[in-house]
Design an enzyme around this catalytic site. Structure first.
Site, PDB file in Angstrom:
ATOM      1  N   GLU A  53       5.146 -38.925 -30.520  1.00 50.78           N
ATOM      2  CA  GLU A  53       5.566 -38.812 -29.114  1.00 50.78           C
ATOM      3  C   GLU A  53       7.001 -39.267 -28.901  1.00 50.78           C
ATOM      4  OE1 GLU A  53       1.056 -39.310 -29.009  1.00 50.78           O
ATOM      5  OE2 GLU A  53       2.728 -40.319 -30.045  1.00 50.78           O
ATOM      6  N   PHE A 115     -11.117 -46.459 -22.810  1.00 51.45           N
ATOM      7  CA  PHE A 115     -10.521 -46.019 -24.060  1.00 51.45           C
ATOM      8  C   PHE A 115      -9.240 -45.238 -23.775  1.00 51.45           C
ATOM      9  CE2 PHE A 115     -10.168 -42.729 -27.438  1.00 51.45           C
ATOM     10  CZ  PHE A 115      -9.930 -43.584 -28.512  1.00 51.45           C
ATOM     11  N   GLN A 116      -8.157 -45.675 -24.416  1.00 54.13           N
ATOM     12  CA  GLN A 116      -6.827 -45.066 -24.274  1.00 54.13           C
ATOM     13  C   GLN A 116      -6.345 -45.038 -22.819  1.00 54.13           C
ATOM     14  OE1 GLN A 116      -6.743 -41.327 -26.501  1.00 54.13           O
ATOM     15  NE2 GLN A 116      -6.155 -42.460 -28.333  1.00 54.13           N
ATOM     16  N   LYS A 165      -7.198 -37.369 -15.465  1.00 51.92           N
ATOM     17  CA  LYS A 165      -7.768 -36.219 -16.178  1.00 51.92           C
ATOM     18  C   LYS A 165      -8.659 -35.376 -15.271  1.00 51.92           C
ATOM     19  CE  LYS A 165     -10.398 -34.747 -20.201  1.00 51.92           C
ATOM     20  NZ  LYS A 165     -11.111 -35.118 -21.448  1.00 51.92           N
ATOM     21  N   MET A 483      26.067 -51.859 -39.381  1.00 50.24           N
ATOM     22  CA  MET A 483      26.700 -52.571 -38.278  1.00 50.24           C
ATOM     23  C   MET A 483      26.275 -54.032 -38.248  1.00 50.24           C
ATOM     24  SD  MET A 483      28.924 -52.350 -35.915  1.00 50.24           S
ATOM     25  CE  MET A 483      29.191 -50.695 -35.291  1.00 50.24           C
TER      26      MET A 483
END
Length: 569
Positions: A53, A115-116, A165, A483
């Protein structure tokens, strides 16, 4: 028409002219992904499935920066949504317009540690211009239209829409609405009718314009500082160049202002700040008028705000009132879109010239560049410039290679230099380069990265190969976090704690494992030959460049010290 909200999302994307979406599916967003197949939206909107993602978020960002359009990214809930947060923050700090669409668990599960499940609107609130949790199916189309308007308006930035959803499965009324009518209808129309709302770009005050013209008239040593706001403002670059030619004063740039004025322009002094050129840093220290357009005066630019432009009248031009006097105290400011402010200035600005001042500014030359048997960073960038006639889109990660690109490649147009300037996101480059290549077919896109940065998101090579996205990755491999090592070398008395990258992978074998050709280069001749082959093949390519472990970015100023206190010349 009556249709599911998942389908309304697709119709609203088409209203906005969206042709590409980057994303990654999961359980809560499956209804939306199903619409790609169910009603043939996959033939109208190209979906790029990334490896992660975060890669999708950076790709949507790179697409937005390089095209000037709003980028779009899909993700599922929970860890899918939180994987976007680095990309959202990156877009936020650099004012890049991206709409992130996530789907959460169903309404009856929200707030139950399902969940999630995660409160992504709460998490993303500080790093978005606006965000939404959509629970009402009838509100979805209005929310979509409003989100895109907010993302692209005023000071652009990311907007997040989180949709339960069950809402994506529910049906709602949908009335098609052409984009040009969005501002007069629904929630967006009501918002725009509220005069105080910040979607309305303020018209610059005529008195403020005159005050700046008066300051210019009395100035003897003016300096212009251009930032990313000029790049983001549509149509501002031509007006900016007219202003510069008429003013005839030296012009310095922040890293985000690259391309506002061609790097080869005789008035351009280079980048300013921590790794700014001698000419830029000495000019800002000695100027009597500093005109800063579309910049934030970040700590990498105004390394010591108390002494920055200490002898100058500072004028700040910005669309965002919140930036005025935030980091550096100004003597005058103009609130407005950069294009409009510059238009008004150009209408009344007479021709100026400051020959003595310019002669002094440009007398401060840089350290001569090394040329020997070792491959130097400047030689890599010079070769890319020569082979592509300076037309390549350069996308970087963060670190030494980023600064070398800003210093040695002469950018000539907006959207040609894509980098994470504000948030400093290692791993940004590969995803952003994919987005730039998708949005600019036919253009050579070069992803410049370090060996440390490349490790962070190199899995997106599979996305490049699968979709045939032609990105040339050039790895500045010094076998260390360059760096950080430079700071340890100069400030921490050579205590090189946890910066050596004496480990795999073999980058060429890694590229080949993904089906992408790769080569190594140890000198300029080898790199030029490899780069020419990469350009000619027209596909993804990886070139690993062996550079000195202790190559440094010259010059350098320590954080918190005046910009003329160089610790490295």
């Amino acid at each position: 028409m009556r249709m599911t909200c998942a389908r309304i999302i697709m119709e609203c994307l088409l209203e906005q002219g969206v042709d590409t979406v980057f994303g990654y599916p999961g359980g809560t967003i499956l209804n939306v992904y199903d619409e790609l197949e169910l009603h043939g939206y996959k033939d109208k909107i190209r979906h790029i499935l990334t490896a992660h993602e975060q890669g999708a978020s950076h790709a949507a960002d790179g697409y937005a920066r390089s095209t000037g359009k709003v980028g779009v990214c899909f993700s599922t809930s929970g860890p899918g949504a939180t994987n976007l947060t680095t990309g959202i923050a990156t877009a936020y700090y650099d004012s890049s317009p991206v709409v992130f669409i996530t789907c959460n668990v169903s309404e009856n599960l929200i707030g139950k540690d399902s969940f999630q499940e995660v409160d992504i609107t709460g998490i993303s609130m500080p790093i978005t211009k606006c965000n939404y949790l959509v629970r009402d199916p009838e509100a979805l189309a209005d929310v979509m239209r409003e989100a895109f308007a907010i993302a692209r308006s005023g000071r652009p930035g990311p907007v997040l829409i989180d949709i339960a959803k069950n809402v994506t499965a529910a049906e709602a009324d949908y009335t098609p609405l052409p984009l040009e009518q969005h501002a007069s209808q629904g929630r967006l129309g009501a918002m725009l009718r509220r005069a105080s709302h910040d979607l309305k770009t303020p018209e610059p005050d005529a008195g403020d314009i005159q005050t700046l013209l008066d300051l210019i008239e009395t100035a003897r040593m003016p300096l212009v500082l251009v930032g990313g706001g000029v790049i983001r403002s549509k149509g501002a670059v031509p007006e900016f160049r007219r202003f510069v030619e008429r003013l005839g004063a030296p012009v310095a740039s922040t890293i985000m202002g690259g391309g506002a004025l061609p790097g080869s322009h005789p008035l351009f002094t280079g980048m300013i700040g921590m790794h700014g050129s001698h000419a830029s840093n000495y000019a800002v220290d000695q100027c009597d008028l500093l005109i800063a357009i579309g910049c934030r005066f970040s700590d990498r630019v105004a390394t010591d705000p108390a002494t920055f432009a200490r002898g100058a009248k500072i004028v700040h031009i910005d669309i965002d009132r919140a930036e005025i006097d935030k980091n550096v105290r100004t003597d005058h400011h103009i609130i407005g879109d950069a294009r409009r402010v510059l238009e008004l200035l150009n209408e009344r600005l007479p021709q100026h010239a400051y020959p003595t001042w310019k002669e002094w500014v440009f007398s401060h030359s840089e350290v001569p560049l090394k040329r020997d048997d070792i491959l130097h960073p400047h030689e890599i960038l010079e070769t890319v410039q020569d082979v592509t006639d300076g037309d390549a889109i350069i996308v970087t990660d963060v670190g030494q290679h980023q600064m070398w690109c800003a210093q040695y490649y002469h950018f000539s147009r907006p959207g040609q230099f894509i980098t994470s300037g504000g948030f400093g996101t290692m791993g940004f480059g590969l995803g952003a380069a994919m987005g730039a290549a998708v949005g600019n077919p036919g253009k050579v896109v070069v992803h410049c990265t370090g060996d440390g940065c490349f490790r962070m998101n190199c899995h997106e090579l599979c996305t490049e190969e699968h979709y045939g996205i032609p990105v040339i990755t050039v790895i500045f491999n010094n076998r260390t976090l360059g760096m950080v090592r430079q700071w340890q070398n100069l400030i921490y008395k050579k205590r090189f704690s946890q910066t050596d990258l004496d480990r795999g992978p073999d980058f060429i074998k890694l590229a080949e494992a993904y089906g992408i050709p790769g080569e190594r280069a140890a000198d300029q001749a080898q790199f030029e030959a490899a780069f020419r082959r990469a350009v000619a093949c027209g596909t993804s390519y990886v070139i690993e460049c062996a550079i000195d472990k202790d190559a440094m970015v010259h010059p350098m100023v320590s954080a918190g010290t005046p910009v003329t206190d160089f610790i490295l010349d």
